[in-house]
Scaffold this motif. Sequence first.
Motif, PDB file in Angstrom:
ATOM      1  N   LYS A 150       0.850  -1.196   0.000  1.00  0.00           N
ATOM      2  CA  LYS A 150       0.000   0.000   0.000  1.00  0.00           C
ATOM      3  C   LYS A 150       0.880   1.238   0.000  1.00  0.00           C
ATOM      4  O   LYS A 150       1.793   1.378   0.818  1.00  0.00           O
ATOM      5  N   LEU A 151       0.632   2.131  -0.934  1.00  0.00           N
ATOM      6  CA  LEU A 151       1.367   3.383  -1.043  1.00  0.00           C
ATOM      7  C   LEU A 151       0.462   4.539  -0.631  1.00  0.00           C
ATOM      8  O   LEU A 151      -0.763   4.385  -0.556  1.00  0.00           O
ATOM      9  N   SER A 152       1.046   5.681  -0.435  1.00  0.00           N
ATOM     10  CA  SER A 152       0.247   6.844  -0.048  1.00  0.00           C
ATOM     11  C   SER A 152      -0.717   7.253  -1.155  1.00  0.00           C
ATOM     12  O   SER A 152      -1.769   7.835  -0.893  1.00  0.00           O
ATOM     13  N   VAL A 191       2.834  -4.110 -11.347  1.00  0.00           N
ATOM     14  CA  VAL A 191       1.818  -3.108 -11.657  1.00  0.00           C
ATOM     15  C   VAL A 191       1.822  -2.086 -10.527  1.00  0.00           C
ATOM     16  O   VAL A 191       1.824  -2.455  -9.345  1.00  0.00           O
ATOM     17  N   GLN A 192       1.826  -0.812 -10.899  1.00  0.00           N
ATOM     18  CA  GLN A 192       1.679   0.248  -9.907  1.00  0.00           C
ATOM     19  C   GLN A 192       0.420   1.037 -10.233  1.00  0.00           C
ATOM     20  O   GLN A 192       0.172   1.407 -11.391  1.00  0.00           O
ATOM     21  N   LEU A 193      -0.404   1.281  -9.234  1.00  0.00           N
ATOM     22  CA  LEU A 193      -1.640   2.042  -9.368  1.00  0.00           C
ATOM     23  C   LEU A 193      -1.468   3.372  -8.656  1.00  0.00           C
ATOM     24  O   LEU A 193      -1.116   3.404  -7.467  1.00  0.00           O
ATOM     25  N   LEU A 194      -1.700   4.468  -9.375  1.00  0.00           N
ATOM     26  CA  LEU A 194      -1.518   5.809  -8.832  1.00  0.00           C
ATOM     27  C   LEU A 194      -2.817   6.596  -8.962  1.00  0.00           C
ATOM     28  O   LEU A 194      -3.459   6.578 -10.018  1.00  0.00           O
ATOM     29  N   THR A 195      -3.203   7.281  -7.911  1.00  0.00           N
ATOM     30  CA  THR A 195      -4.390   8.122  -7.980  1.00  0.00           C
ATOM     31  C   THR A 195      -4.250   9.279  -7.001  1.00  0.00           C
ATOM     32  O   THR A 195      -3.661   9.143  -5.921  1.00  0.00           O
TER      33      THR A 195
END
Length: 704
Positions: free
Chosen positions: A228-230, A316-320
């Motif tokens: 989990k990323l910021s 896979v990286q998901l950014l939002t």
Amino acid sequence: MKDKGKEWETRWICSPRFKNIKPLQLLHREWDLSFQSPDHREDLKNSHTMFRKSFQLSGKVKKAVLNISADDHYRLYVNGVYVTQGPANSYAFCYYYNQVDITEYLKTGRNIIAVHVYYQGLVNRAYNSGDYRQGMIAELWADGVQLLDSDWKCRDMKEYGRNRTIGYDTQFDEIIDNRKKLTGWETSSFDDLDWDRAAIREDDDHVFIPQPCDNVVIEKRIPVQIEKLSDGYLLDFGEELTGTFCMRAAGHAGDEVIILYGEELLSPDTAADANIRPGALVRYEMRCGCRYEDRLILVEGDNELETFEYKCFRYVQLLTEARVAMEDFQVLFRHYPFDDSKCRFHTDNPLIRQIWDICRNAVRNCCQEGFLDCPSREKGQYLGDLTVTAHALYCLTGDTDLFRKALMDFAHSTDICSGMMAVAPGSFMQEIADYSLLYPYQLLLYYHFTGDRGFLKMLYPAAEGVEKYFEQFRNDLGLLEQVNTKWNLVDWPENLRDNYDFALPHAPVGKGCHNVLNALYIGMKQCMEKLRMILQIPEDSASLPTAISESSHSKASEAERLKQTFIECFFDKKTGLFVDSTISRHSSIHANAFAAFFNLAPEENNIAAFIMKKGLCCGVFVSYFVLYGLLRLGQPRAAYELIINKSEHSWYQMLSEGATGAFEAWGKEQKWNTSLCHAWASAPIPVLTELEGMDYPFPSLIPL
């Protein structure tokens, strides 16, 4: 290999947007300067179309088979359930159709067949597209009765946007706007009253033949690690996978999620690059030349994402920037059916086990509807790569159907050039002389695996066409010289040619007589003689040069005579090695490996010792010929030592750089655009099969 083609009970249907557009003719010789690539309308590229057909069943059916094809590609749903996708890519004059058993998906009452048809509109190795041939055809036989007509409903899918192409124009990026998406259109309860009627294409020119192999299958894979990323998530699927990414998301209309894919993570130095998206951890600007970046735009509430076109990646990286909830991360891992449960390979050597595993993974990823060189940048079926990958697939699974289809594909390509194309099928035209000369060996290999004499007889004319094509380049000695209509490859990339001493521009090759092409030519002659012997076809020396024909009283075959000429021209008795050309004294590993592979060396030679001293200072593709050359020289231990060597030219080098699938080159930095999943590096599988004495119907090594 002309075929009258299947006669259908129904008609070819298409989107009304394509009805009155004449197909473009794109097939041509690679270096045909008179060919001008026609323009293509931008608004018709990347076209996704939904087709629906309803029908009634009064009761349970015993057997229901759907014959279906589409151009470029379809995904089939019956009563809302995904069934399969296809067909395998092919030329319009020999277009594949699938026969799909859908009995288990049908029900009493109203049924719906729903088909997602994709037309790409680009000229590349992945599709025979860019020609305006769009649409589909289907007929359903239930207990001997055909139930469908040509009256279908259709509608364009609006959610698939795009900004750019990826790789060698292999695919588009995907901007998926769920606000424009129709959900549930695959089900029988969906209301399609306001949809358009599909247009009937009166002048459709497809000629249909049954696809000789299965469609791809889908496996669901979940991440082995989720961080989990910021601003999102980082997903690690543990190994290279070829497929499509899907997930669930919840948020507000207009919220966006950026999706980055890569084969590796960014290094600290690369992450600091000004051109890299801030916060990116995945190397989405992949070293193989693909920029893997998609975007999802949410509808209000719950969303499902499934990208359409497959990619090859591990991370896979998901950014939002929005507060988007995301879960249920999966890759729909697609590949040709791959059952290696009967492969009883065993080793106590952990390095051999690891080498086997990365080669196996590369083969599984690269075996799609054809033997792809890589499932990322090119997505093309190359004739040379087929030599290694088809052999490896057989050793792993015993499957020969995909091999059969590939051999047919390249036989079909002789409609473009009797000397055969290097990529087939596909709308991108490329020709490589070395690869064409390998086709008779591949036919012989297939026969060795199957004993199918009928298939051999059917494709023999294509092999004979290749043989006759190269006769025009024979010099007075019978050797090939200045083969200037096709690329003379020798090896790839150029920096792994071991200083091969002959100019090999990717434009027509210059004057001169060089070793590798002639070794391949004589090997081709050996295989043709063997094919004629199997098929009981008498030898015909009418096409031979006078100097050769006059010696026809000799009992030696043409291949044997050419072998002696090859030795006289290229063998250096002082060193016991072959040289690169008739005007060079340099001896490369290539000049000796191909000669060893085709048994062209005199009994007294120093080739095995030379190869062991050099190591695998060649491309990974040529390692197949190096290793088998050592086996033909009676040096199995040497072949084994090369497989497990730990130099910079080794499978160990790939493993030391984190490989989960075999690389395109020995190391990431040994080629300027290295793909990290390339099945042409899978030579250890057939060679280790040979060395371990595995119990297969036939040995791997064909006697020549």
